[in-house]
Design a protein around this motif. Structure first.
Motif, PDB file in Angstrom:
ATOM      1  N   PRO A 208      -8.678  31.769  35.104  1.00  0.00           N
ATOM      2  CA  PRO A 208      -8.162  33.040  34.419  1.00  0.00           C
ATOM      3  C   PRO A 208      -6.735  32.916  34.036  1.00  0.00           C
ATOM      4  O   PRO A 208      -6.240  33.336  33.130  1.00  0.00           O
ATOM      5  N   VAL A 209      -5.901  32.343  35.165  1.00  0.00           N
ATOM      6  CA  VAL A 209      -4.354  32.165  34.830  1.00  0.00           C
ATOM      7  C   VAL A 209      -4.219  31.486  33.548  1.00  0.00           C
ATOM      8  O   VAL A 209      -3.357  31.582  32.847  1.00  0.00           O
ATOM      9  N   SER A 210      -4.936  30.135  33.441  1.00  0.00           N
ATOM     10  CA  SER A 210      -4.719  29.483  32.425  1.00  0.00           C
ATOM     11  C   SER A 210      -5.058  29.988  31.137  1.00  0.00           C
ATOM     12  O   SER A 210      -4.517  29.743  30.113  1.00  0.00           O
ATOM     13  N   PHE A 211      -6.225  30.442  31.415  1.00  0.00           N
ATOM     14  CA  PHE A 211      -6.597  31.477  29.769  1.00  0.00           C
ATOM     15  C   PHE A 211      -5.634  32.436  29.421  1.00  0.00           C
ATOM     16  O   PHE A 211      -5.368  32.286  28.461  1.00  0.00           O
ATOM     17  N   LEU A 212      -5.060  33.058  30.377  1.00  0.00           N
ATOM     18  CA  LEU A 212      -4.094  34.044  29.928  1.00  0.00           C
ATOM     19  C   LEU A 212      -2.718  33.617  29.478  1.00  0.00           C
ATOM     20  O   LEU A 212      -2.280  33.845  28.436  1.00  0.00           O
ATOM     21  N   LEU A 213      -2.416  32.381  30.069  1.00  0.00           N
ATOM     22  CA  LEU A 213      -1.100  31.653  29.597  1.00  0.00           C
ATOM     23  C   LEU A 213      -1.474  31.088  28.220  1.00  0.00           C
ATOM     24  O   LEU A 213      -0.654  31.386  27.317  1.00  0.00           O
ATOM     25  N   LYS A 214      -2.690  30.737  27.922  1.00  0.00           N
ATOM     26  CA  LYS A 214      -2.792  30.161  26.545  1.00  0.00           C
ATOM     27  C   LYS A 214      -2.835  31.358  25.598  1.00  0.00           C
ATOM     28  O   LYS A 214      -2.621  31.040  24.350  1.00  0.00           O
ATOM     29  N   LEU A 215      -3.686  32.575  25.939  1.00  0.00           N
ATOM     30  CA  LEU A 215      -3.880  33.386  25.147  1.00  0.00           C
ATOM     31  C   LEU A 215      -2.290  34.025  24.594  1.00  0.00           C
ATOM     32  O   LEU A 215      -2.225  34.601  23.659  1.00  0.00           O
ATOM     33  N   ARG A 216      -1.627  34.091  25.634  1.00  0.00           N
ATOM     34  CA  ARG A 216       0.024  34.725  25.239  1.00  0.00           C
ATOM     35  C   ARG A 216       0.497  33.818  24.312  1.00  0.00           C
ATOM     36  O   ARG A 216       1.373  34.341  23.504  1.00  0.00           O
ATOM     37  N   THR A 217       0.588  32.493  24.658  1.00  0.00           N
ATOM     38  CA  THR A 217       1.275  31.666  23.937  1.00  0.00           C
ATOM     39  C   THR A 217       0.867  31.409  22.393  1.00  0.00           C
ATOM     40  O   THR A 217       1.487  31.103  21.420  1.00  0.00           O
ATOM     41  N   ASP A 218      -0.541  31.387  22.356  1.00  0.00           N
ATOM     42  CA  ASP A 218      -1.281  31.454  20.958  1.00  0.00           C
ATOM     43  C   ASP A 218      -0.976  32.775  20.215  1.00  0.00           C
ATOM     44  O   ASP A 218      -0.397  32.822  19.002  1.00  0.00           O
ATOM     45  N   LYS A 219      -0.771  34.136  21.001  1.00  0.00           N
ATOM     46  CA  LYS A 219      -0.178  35.199  20.156  1.00  0.00           C
ATOM     47  C   LYS A 219       1.299  35.211  19.728  1.00  0.00           C
ATOM     48  O   LYS A 219       1.525  35.541  18.735  1.00  0.00           O
TER      49      LYS A 219
END
Length: 289
Positions: free
Chosen positions: A226-237
């Motif tokens: 979940p931490v990696s998913f959230l980090l990727k989501l934020r940087t993609d945004k």
């Protein structure tokens, strides 16, 4: 046999007739029925919920007759042939609410209320009758934004019915769905709140699951934590904002996607994409020339 009650009928319409709303309340009312009072057989072209506060009677839908009393509610769907009849000795006092809209069908389907299962038993729970009365009060007062308030009360009412129809889901959220559904809940939580200062601990608590259990399930289904998913989501945004919002500074973009520290944001961005946020923005601007 109860003491004789005075017959009554009252109905009030929405003072702000809705147009093309996803969910809209049309009218509401209440009645102390006469002994043996029987509407139908008939059809209506909207959804209609009745809640019995006293007395008893029967409701017939799709060829099945249900004997109902205080604390019971029943649904009438658009176009379905139905009838209902007050008891000859103990006629019912009930409240009703009529509503329509595409969202109505979706919500009723989700909570399991339909012509095939049209009855909800809420027993002595006073909050159900109170919500019907609140809608009536809003319409009587002709308050500003009456439709919004009435729709809110209707949604709370449907939530009460959902709890009554699915008590095991309310009591044990971990058993409420498959592992796929649990992960979908987590993905939705992260995708909708990525800009907030959320943590995996907060997410697990909000969704009602053990943190370790949720993290293990998430990684099993998505291949990442979940931490990696959230980090990727934020940087993609952030990448999207860097391309489309040139007036925003890198610091403002970092804050907009949930990074409180712009230096940490830049470090993580470069680790994932091989370039700094500023360099990425310049490269995108050159491509647009």
């Amino acid at each position: 046999m109860n003491a004789k009650r005075t017959d009554s009928y009252y109905v009030v319409s929405n003072p702000q007739p809705p147009t093309d709303d996803e969910l809209a309340v049309l009218f509401t009312g209440n009645s102390q029925t006469k002994p043996g009072h029987k509407p139908g057989p008939k059809v209506v072209d909207y959804y209609l919920l009745h809640h019995i506060q006293s007395g008893s009677g029967t409701y017939t839908c799709q060829g099945i007759t249900y004997r109902l009393g205080a604390g019971d509610s029943f649904l009438i769907e658009p176009g379905k042939l139905i009838s209902y009849k007050a008891d000859d000795e103990d006629p019912w006092f009930y409240r009703w609410i009529a509503f329509e809209g595409p969202q109505a069908a979706r919500i009723l389907h989700e909570i399991g209320l339909s012509s095939s299962k049209p009855v909800v038993h809420t027993g002595r729970k006073r909050s159900v009758g109170v919500l019907y009365h609140q809608v009536q009060t809003v319409f009587q007062a002709r308050l500003p934004h009456a439709n919004l308030k009435a729709t809110g009360y209707l949604q709370l009412l449907l939530a009460e019915y959902a709890e009554a129809l699915q008590p095991e889901a309310a009591a044990s959220p971990q058993l409420a769905g498959s592992s796929d559904q649990i992960v979908q809940q987590a993905v939705h939580y992260l995708s909708s709140q990525y800009a907030e200062p959320i943590t995996i601990e907060l997410m697990a608590e909000a969704l009602g699951y053990n943190r370790a259990y949720l993290s293990t399930l998430f990684r099993k289904h998505t291949g990442v934590t979940p931490v990696s998913f959230l980090l990727k989501l934020r940087t993609d945004k952030a990448r999207l904002l860097l391309r489309e919002r040139p007036e925003l500074t890198v610091e403002q973009i970092a804050s907009s996607v949930g990074f409180q520290d712009p230096l940490y944001f830049s470090k993580q961005f470069k680790r994932l994409y091989g370039t700094s946020p500023t360099e990425y923005r310049h490269a995108m601007q050159r491509l647009q020339l």
